[in-house]
Write a protein that holds these residues in place. Structure first.
Motif, PDB file in Angstrom:
ATOM      1  N   LEU A 169       0.859  -1.180   0.000  1.00 31.73           N
ATOM      2  CA  LEU A 169       0.000   0.000   0.000  1.00 31.73           C
ATOM      3  C   LEU A 169       0.891   1.225   0.000  1.00 31.73           C
ATOM      4  O   LEU A 169       1.878   1.273   0.748  1.00 31.73           O
ATOM      5  N   ILE A 170       0.555   2.205  -0.823  1.00 33.03           N
ATOM      6  CA  ILE A 170       1.219   3.503  -0.798  1.00 33.03           C
ATOM      7  C   ILE A 170       0.170   4.509  -0.367  1.00 33.03           C
ATOM      8  O   ILE A 170      -0.790   4.777  -1.090  1.00 33.03           O
ATOM      9  N   ASP A 171       0.355   5.059   0.838  1.00 33.95           N
ATOM     10  CA  ASP A 171      -0.606   5.968   1.460  1.00 33.95           C
ATOM     11  C   ASP A 171       0.087   7.305   1.699  1.00 33.95           C
ATOM     12  O   ASP A 171       1.280   7.456   1.458  1.00 33.95           O
ATOM     13  N   GLY A 172      -0.662   8.269   2.171  1.00 34.25           N
ATOM     14  CA  GLY A 172      -0.127   9.584   2.492  1.00 34.25           C
ATOM     15  C   GLY A 172      -1.248  10.600   2.469  1.00 34.25           C
ATOM     16  O   GLY A 172      -2.339  10.322   1.975  1.00 34.25           O
ATOM     17  N   GLY A 173      -0.986  11.753   3.000  1.00 28.58           N
ATOM     18  CA  GLY A 173      -1.984  12.806   3.030  1.00 28.58           C
ATOM     19  C   GLY A 173      -2.197  13.430   1.657  1.00 28.58           C
ATOM     20  O   GLY A 173      -1.501  13.108   0.688  1.00 28.58           O
ATOM     21  N   SER A 174      -3.162  14.324   1.591  1.00 30.72           N
ATOM     22  CA  SER A 174      -3.422  15.052   0.346  1.00 30.72           C
ATOM     23  C   SER A 174      -2.170  15.798  -0.084  1.00 30.72           C
ATOM     24  O   SER A 174      -1.490  16.419   0.729  1.00 30.72           O
ATOM     25  N   GLY A 175      -1.860  15.723  -1.375  1.00 29.26           N
ATOM     26  CA  GLY A 175      -0.746  16.469  -1.930  1.00 29.26           C
ATOM     27  C   GLY A 175       0.619  15.852  -1.703  1.00 29.26           C
ATOM     28  O   GLY A 175       1.630  16.482  -2.014  1.00 29.26           O
TER      29      GLY A 175
ATOM     30  N   LEU B 175       3.842   8.233   2.152  1.00 35.72           N
ATOM     31  CA  LEU B 175       4.488   9.401   1.553  1.00 35.72           C
ATOM     32  C   LEU B 175       4.310  10.590   2.488  1.00 35.72           C
ATOM     33  O   LEU B 175       3.194  10.876   2.910  1.00 35.72           O
ATOM     34  N   GLU B 176       5.421  11.250   2.800  1.00 37.05           N
ATOM     35  CA  GLU B 176       5.370  12.391   3.713  1.00 37.05           C
ATOM     36  C   GLU B 176       6.033  13.601   3.089  1.00 37.05           C
ATOM     37  O   GLU B 176       7.093  13.490   2.469  1.00 37.05           O
ATOM     38  N   VAL B 177       5.372  14.737   3.254  1.00 31.98           N
ATOM     39  CA  VAL B 177       5.915  16.032   2.861  1.00 31.98           C
ATOM     40  C   VAL B 177       5.732  16.933   4.066  1.00 31.98           C
ATOM     41  O   VAL B 177       4.603  17.295   4.412  1.00 31.98           O
ATOM     42  N   ASP B 178       6.835  17.254   4.735  1.00 29.60           N
ATOM     43  CA  ASP B 178       6.749  18.042   5.960  1.00 29.60           C
ATOM     44  C   ASP B 178       6.337  19.492   5.706  1.00 29.60           C
ATOM     45  O   ASP B 178       5.650  20.098   6.517  1.00 29.60           O
ATOM     46  N   ASP B 179       6.739  20.036   4.576  1.00 27.49           N
ATOM     47  CA  ASP B 179       6.496  21.442   4.265  1.00 27.49           C
ATOM     48  C   ASP B 179       5.069  21.648   3.742  1.00 27.49           C
ATOM     49  O   ASP B 179       4.740  21.223   2.631  1.00 27.49           O
ATOM     50  N   LEU B 180       4.240  22.295   4.543  1.00 28.33           N
ATOM     51  CA  LEU B 180       2.848  22.535   4.158  1.00 28.33           C
ATOM     52  C   LEU B 180       2.749  23.375   2.887  1.00 28.33           C
ATOM     53  O   LEU B 180       1.840  23.170   2.077  1.00 28.33           O
ATOM     54  N   ASP B 181       3.673  24.310   2.673  1.00 29.80           N
ATOM     55  CA  ASP B 181       3.636  25.126   1.454  1.00 29.80           C
ATOM     56  C   ASP B 181       3.780  24.258   0.206  1.00 29.80           C
ATOM     57  O   ASP B 181       3.108  24.494  -0.805  1.00 29.80           O
ATOM     58  N   THR B 182       4.621  23.232   0.273  1.00 27.87           N
ATOM     59  CA  THR B 182       4.782  22.316  -0.857  1.00 27.87           C
ATOM     60  C   THR B 182       3.492  21.542  -1.101  1.00 27.87           C
ATOM     61  O   THR B 182       3.047  21.395  -2.249  1.00 27.87           O
TER      62      THR B 182
ATOM     63  N   ILE C 213      -1.506  20.881  -4.361  1.00 32.84           N
ATOM     64  CA  ILE C 213      -2.977  20.923  -4.420  1.00 32.84           C
ATOM     65  C   ILE C 213      -3.409  21.968  -5.449  1.00 32.84           C
ATOM     66  O   ILE C 213      -4.281  21.717  -6.279  1.00 32.84           O
ATOM     67  N   ASP C 214      -2.792  23.153  -5.396  1.00 31.19           N
ATOM     68  CA  ASP C 214      -3.119  24.217  -6.355  1.00 31.19           C
ATOM     69  C   ASP C 214      -2.911  23.746  -7.795  1.00 31.19           C
ATOM     70  O   ASP C 214      -3.733  24.035  -8.670  1.00 31.19           O
ATOM     71  N   GLU C 215      -1.817  23.016  -8.039  1.00 34.91           N
ATOM     72  CA  GLU C 215      -1.516  22.552  -9.396  1.00 34.91           C
ATOM     73  C   GLU C 215      -2.572  21.568  -9.893  1.00 34.91           C
ATOM     74  O   GLU C 215      -2.993  21.648 -11.045  1.00 34.91           O
ATOM     75  N   ARG C 216      -3.019  20.672  -9.033  1.00 37.36           N
ATOM     76  CA  ARG C 216      -4.020  19.703  -9.501  1.00 37.36           C
ATOM     77  C   ARG C 216      -5.393  20.342  -9.643  1.00 37.36           C
ATOM     78  O   ARG C 216      -6.169  19.957 -10.510  1.00 37.36           O
ATOM     79  N   VAL C 217      -5.699  21.331  -8.818  1.00 34.17           N
ATOM     80  CA  VAL C 217      -6.982  22.026  -8.920  1.00 34.17           C
ATOM     81  C   VAL C 217      -7.024  22.888 -10.189  1.00 34.17           C
ATOM     82  O   VAL C 217      -8.093  23.074 -10.770  1.00 34.17           O
ATOM     83  N   LEU C 218      -5.879  23.368 -10.635  1.00 31.51           N
ATOM     84  CA  LEU C 218      -5.840  24.098 -11.912  1.00 31.51           C
ATOM     85  C   LEU C 218      -6.271  23.188 -13.059  1.00 31.51           C
ATOM     86  O   LEU C 218      -6.931  23.631 -13.992  1.00 31.51           O
ATOM     87  N   VAL C 219      -5.907  21.917 -12.989  1.00 33.61           N
ATOM     88  CA  VAL C 219      -6.270  20.947 -14.021  1.00 33.61           C
ATOM     89  C   VAL C 219      -7.735  20.559 -13.893  1.00 33.61           C
ATOM     90  O   VAL C 219      -8.445  20.423 -14.881  1.00 33.61           O
ATOM     91  N   ASP C 220      -8.184  20.362 -12.640  1.00 36.23           N
ATOM     92  CA  ASP C 220      -9.564  19.952 -12.385  1.00 36.23           C
ATOM     93  C   ASP C 220     -10.091  20.721 -11.172  1.00 36.23           C
ATOM     94  O   ASP C 220      -9.851  20.321 -10.033  1.00 36.23           O
ATOM     95  N   PRO C 221     -10.806  21.829 -11.416  1.00 36.66           N
ATOM     96  CA  PRO C 221     -11.295  22.658 -10.311  1.00 36.66           C
ATOM     97  C   PRO C 221     -12.207  21.928  -9.329  1.00 36.66           C
ATOM     98  O   PRO C 221     -12.382  22.385  -8.202  1.00 36.66           O
TER      99      PRO C 221
ATOM    100  N   HIS D 175      -2.834  17.607   7.640  1.00 37.43           N
ATOM    101  CA  HIS D 175      -1.380  17.594   7.447  1.00 37.43           C
ATOM    102  C   HIS D 175      -0.686  17.549   8.805  1.00 37.43           C
ATOM    103  O   HIS D 175       0.317  16.859   8.978  1.00 37.43           O
ATOM    104  N   ASP D 176      -1.240  18.267   9.762  1.00 36.69           N
ATOM    105  CA  ASP D 176      -0.657  18.290  11.109  1.00 36.69           C
ATOM    106  C   ASP D 176      -0.989  17.040  11.914  1.00 36.69           C
ATOM    107  O   ASP D 176      -0.137  16.519  12.628  1.00 36.69           O
TER     108      ASP D 176
END
Length: 166
Positions: free
Chosen positions: A7-13, A99-106, A111-119, A136-137
């Protein structure tokens, strides 16, 4: 599915969909769980929330997952995506990568990039963005497993997953 299943899991983005696409590109059996496995839990399963909990990962069709896991046509298979009822089949897997990304800005940039493709994608509305930031927290709804730094370039993220399974 595979002789070995992960399984490959992780939060949004964090890149679950992107990692799945890359694994497929490299010739691995990789299933987009959020698209292909959505469904109802087994009768009597603990779903840890109601259907109205739209901020939680989706439920996967446990019978379908178990059927896929029983088929051993591939050497390795990856189930990619968030799933709040993974406890109903996690004991059948050989491992879990988170999958972990500590930096919330990243995370929010992704998220912004995928929403540009599909609002209409998750994270397009401010209420959803607020939930993403909170989760995320808290890491609520994410399976326990081997942490993978998903802020690295995609090829390195996938290389690390593959290194750990071999």
């Amino acid at each position: 599915m595979g002789v070995r299943n992960y399984l490959i899991d992780g939060g949004s983005g964090t890149g679950k969909t992107t990692v799945c696409d890359e694994l497929q590109r490299r010739g691995y059996q990789a299933v987009h769980g959020d698209r292909e496995l959505r469904g109802a839990p087994e009768p009597g399963a603990d779903t840890s929330g109601s259907a109205s909990d739209s901020h939680l990962p989706p439920l996967w069709d446990v019978a379908k997952v178990k059927g896929l896991l029983a088929n051993q046509d591939e050497a390795v298979t990856f189930l990619c995506g968030g799933c709040r009822n993974s406890s109903d089949f996690i004991d059948l897997l050989d491992g879990v990568f988170v999958l972990e990304v500590d930096d919330l800005d990243t995370v929010m940039r992704r998220i912004d990039e995928r929403v540009l493709v599909d609002p209409s994608d998750w994270g397009g509305r401010q209420e959803e963005r607020d939930i993403i930031m909170r989760l995320h927290d808290t890491k609520e709804g994410i399976a326990q497993g081997c942490a993978i730094d998903a802020s690295a370039p995609l090829h390195l993220v996938v290389d690390e997953i593959l290194r750990r399974i071999h």
